[in-house]
Design an enzyme around this catalytic site. Sequence first.
Site, PDB file in Angstrom:
ATOM      1  N   LEU A  24       0.801  -1.236  -0.075  1.00  0.00           N
ATOM      2  CA  LEU A  24       0.004  -0.044   0.173  1.00  0.00           C
ATOM      3  C   LEU A  24       0.917   1.200  -0.033  1.00  0.00           C
ATOM      4  O   LEU A  24       0.699   2.043  -0.771  1.00  0.00           O
ATOM      5  CB  LEU A  24      -1.059   0.215   1.328  1.00  0.00           C
ATOM      6  CG  LEU A  24      -2.135  -0.883   1.121  1.00  0.00           C
ATOM      7  CD1 LEU A  24      -2.829  -0.906   2.498  1.00  0.00           C
ATOM      8  CD2 LEU A  24      -2.961  -0.339   0.020  1.00  0.00           C
ATOM      9  N   GLU A  76      10.707   9.749  10.160  1.00  0.00           N
ATOM     10  CA  GLU A  76       9.505  10.465  10.688  1.00  0.00           C
ATOM     11  C   GLU A  76       7.931   9.789  10.575  1.00  0.00           C
ATOM     12  O   GLU A  76       7.387  10.033  11.514  1.00  0.00           O
ATOM     13  CB  GLU A  76       9.216  11.955   9.641  1.00  0.00           C
ATOM     14  CG  GLU A  76       8.347  12.871  10.112  1.00  0.00           C
ATOM     15  CD  GLU A  76       8.745  13.771  11.234  1.00  0.00           C
ATOM     16  OE1 GLU A  76       9.838  14.443  11.353  1.00  0.00           O
ATOM     17  OE2 GLU A  76       7.911  13.537  12.422  1.00  0.00           O
ATOM     18  N   GLU A  85      -5.709  -4.441  13.238  1.00  0.00           N
ATOM     19  CA  GLU A  85      -5.364  -5.483  12.577  1.00  0.00           C
ATOM     20  C   GLU A  85      -6.323  -6.500  12.306  1.00  0.00           C
ATOM     21  O   GLU A  85      -7.469  -6.634  12.872  1.00  0.00           O
ATOM     22  CB  GLU A  85      -4.272  -6.063  13.412  1.00  0.00           C
ATOM     23  CG  GLU A  85      -3.079  -5.048  13.939  1.00  0.00           C
ATOM     24  CD  GLU A  85      -2.004  -4.938  13.023  1.00  0.00           C
ATOM     25  OE1 GLU A  85      -1.951  -6.085  12.227  1.00  0.00           O
ATOM     26  OE2 GLU A  85      -1.814  -3.875  12.379  1.00  0.00           O
ATOM     27  N   ASP A  95       1.626  -2.278  19.253  1.00  0.00           N
ATOM     28  CA  ASP A  95       1.978  -1.497  18.010  1.00  0.00           C
ATOM     29  C   ASP A  95       2.274   0.045  18.533  1.00  0.00           C
ATOM     30  O   ASP A  95       3.350   0.846  18.390  1.00  0.00           O
ATOM     31  CB  ASP A  95       0.876  -1.576  17.091  1.00  0.00           C
ATOM     32  CG  ASP A  95       1.393  -0.553  15.733  1.00  0.00           C
ATOM     33  OD1 ASP A  95       2.313  -1.056  15.059  1.00  0.00           O
ATOM     34  OD2 ASP A  95       0.769   0.457  15.548  1.00  0.00           O
ATOM     35  N   LYS A 115       5.847   2.797  18.766  1.00  0.00           N
ATOM     36  CA  LYS A 115       5.834   4.182  18.669  1.00  0.00           C
ATOM     37  C   LYS A 115       6.515   5.043  19.603  1.00  0.00           C
ATOM     38  O   LYS A 115       7.163   5.872  19.416  1.00  0.00           O
ATOM     39  CB  LYS A 115       4.521   4.740  18.121  1.00  0.00           C
ATOM     40  CG  LYS A 115       3.951   3.914  16.856  1.00  0.00           C
ATOM     41  CD  LYS A 115       2.606   4.629  16.409  1.00  0.00           C
ATOM     42  CE  LYS A 115       2.005   3.945  15.352  1.00  0.00           C
ATOM     43  NZ  LYS A 115       0.803   4.238  15.261  1.00  0.00           N
TER      44      LYS A 115
END
Lengths: 355, 355
Positions: free
Chosen positions: B15, B147, B208, B219, B223
């Site tokens: 994607l 980023e 998910e 997840d 981050k």
Amino acid sequence: MAPQNIHVFLAGSGLIGSALLTKINAQRERLLAEEGIALKVAGIVNTKKMVLGEHLGTLSGWKEELNTRGQKADLAQFVAGMKAMRLPNAVFVDCTASEEIPALYNTILAERIAIVTPNKKGLSSNFKFYKNLKLLASQNHTRFLYETTVGAGLPVLSTIRDFMLCGDRVEKISAIVSGTLSYIFNSFEGNTTLSKAVREAQKLGYTEPDPRNDLNGMDAARKLVIVARECALPMECADVEIEQLIPQGRKKETVKEFLKTLERYDAQFEAKKQRAIARGAVLRFVAEIENGKAKMFLKEVASNHPFAGLRGSDNIFSFTTDHYHETPLIVRGKGAGAEVTSAGVFSDIFKAVRL
Amino acid sequence: MAPQNIHVFLAGSGLIGSALLTKINAQRERLLAEEGIALKVAGIVNTKKMVLGEHLGTLSGWKEELNTRGQKADLAQFVAGMKAMRLPNAVFVDCTASEEIPALYNTILAERIAIVTPNKKGLSSNFKFYKNLKLLASQNHTRFLYETTVGAGLPVLSTIRDFMLCGDRVEKISAIVSGTLSYIFNSFEGNTTLSKAVREAQKLGYTEPDPRNDLNGMDAARKLVIVARECALPMECADVEIEQLIPQGRKKETVKEFLKTLERYDAQFEAKKQRAIARGAVLRFVAEIENGKAKMFLKEVASNHPFAGLRGSDNIFSFTTDHYHETPLIVRGKGAGAEVTSAGVFSDIFKAVRL
């Protein structure tokens, strides 16, 4: 490995310039040790004196240095001296609000010296002049960075630049770009009147010495023009439609008289405020760019709108683009002040050189 | 003036990778005409096939090219071929979620090829590995930019980098870093139950395939670790304290069974919601970094707090620093999706080269 030098030439040693020198001084050792970057100040000029030298002694003593070693300030001579030094990674930093210094930007860029500035004057003067500076920077592979002209250290112009770069189309920008007007309308709640909010802002040093210079929206309009130009709109300050909060009829009034006169408008603004409250909204002085047009006006925003929750003199910017369509990208925070502005200038200096 | 080339080597054509190629294709002519930059794709590798060549034909036909000219994918061979080409301004773009490709970052950086990636795996794996990559990039004067690993295209890590650069001390970062959990708790209002909100998020493709992988916060923790490391904290994923929303007891359940089980917790979450409402607040799953510690937990935030007004799957980041002390700097917007992520990758590619 030999350190990489960055050479800063600073114009203006007022609030922002001084704060920048303090930051450079505080970070210099760390930058050298951790990043192998030697950040040096190679020249300072203010309205009275100037000094040039590849490495000005200890920066904590820059005031003494300027006073003892400094010559009488002469901008043309400063620029000539700067060119003659031919230092690598040279950055001219304009921390003034002068209209005279931007007139020298073109000769500086032509020498492949980068420019970093929070000075709005050059960027918001006529479009041809602006466009020519951008062209000169590009032709000379030199950077011309001015993130801090809008929103102080907030990532506003860099965000727009990223949109433009990857072809994301800006549909609308809505913002509160004036810290002063932000403070006034954020305070204009409860039992306060508009004139009281203006007096309070003046007392806290948030307004210009003459608050009419904030209320007429001209400073905010300059910022809006810089934002519009970043979106590739060939806009001039005169193109910004500004709703005048207070009729401009009585310019000969002193500031004291004006603040008294302002009280006559309190009832009118109170009525506007009550109308907004009745609709579950608050009043904000909003700047908008949409369909190639820019305007600033008093707007009712719903109390759950991000602009309603603004505090103090914060700025807020809302970008609606093809990619940020359902909900806008929002940046909010302190939009004025020497600390954030000098920090933004500091960052721009690093982005201006190719290390 | 001869155009300046940028050479992109792309890993991953899912994607995000596909969206990036579409963007490159759409902007190529404009960049050449307006900026004198020739943006070229010099290699593509996915899980099945790979192709290398200084200028891959028309990018609109990259799928055909990969199918007809492509060899069997071999990562080591791809990297070797990329090195052998010795192209200027080369950028390796990792648009995969692979753990295998980050293991090759060090050899790529050692060749002075820049890396741009939205792949969190390498950045959030053990701290020594991360630190070594940063060191390699610095020693080889090469950029390593990521980023989009946090907040997709939002200016989050670059904002922290600017704080660190000029010595602004980060006191606290408070954020909603998971688009999925953001959507679930933004939807968990009115008469909806938590299980309904999760089902809805799953139906819309926000979770998910197994929503437990979102609800366990792993997840989001990756981050948060990347954010913490940008603040110079030597943090590991295991150091993030995560409030488990749902007891982890029954891992053998199918997704369908799990969604049914989830209903048993509805009453419990409804009670939490009602407690929050009674205090004029709403529930948000918030990530926080403060005093060197990172945690994620269900928090009541006042309904006039910026986190309360969040919509859809938006992310929000609030930075309290020495400079942004009274009110934090806030960045908010879409935090996931191929469009914003590929746009952020596109911007990083330009920041990765020294034009």
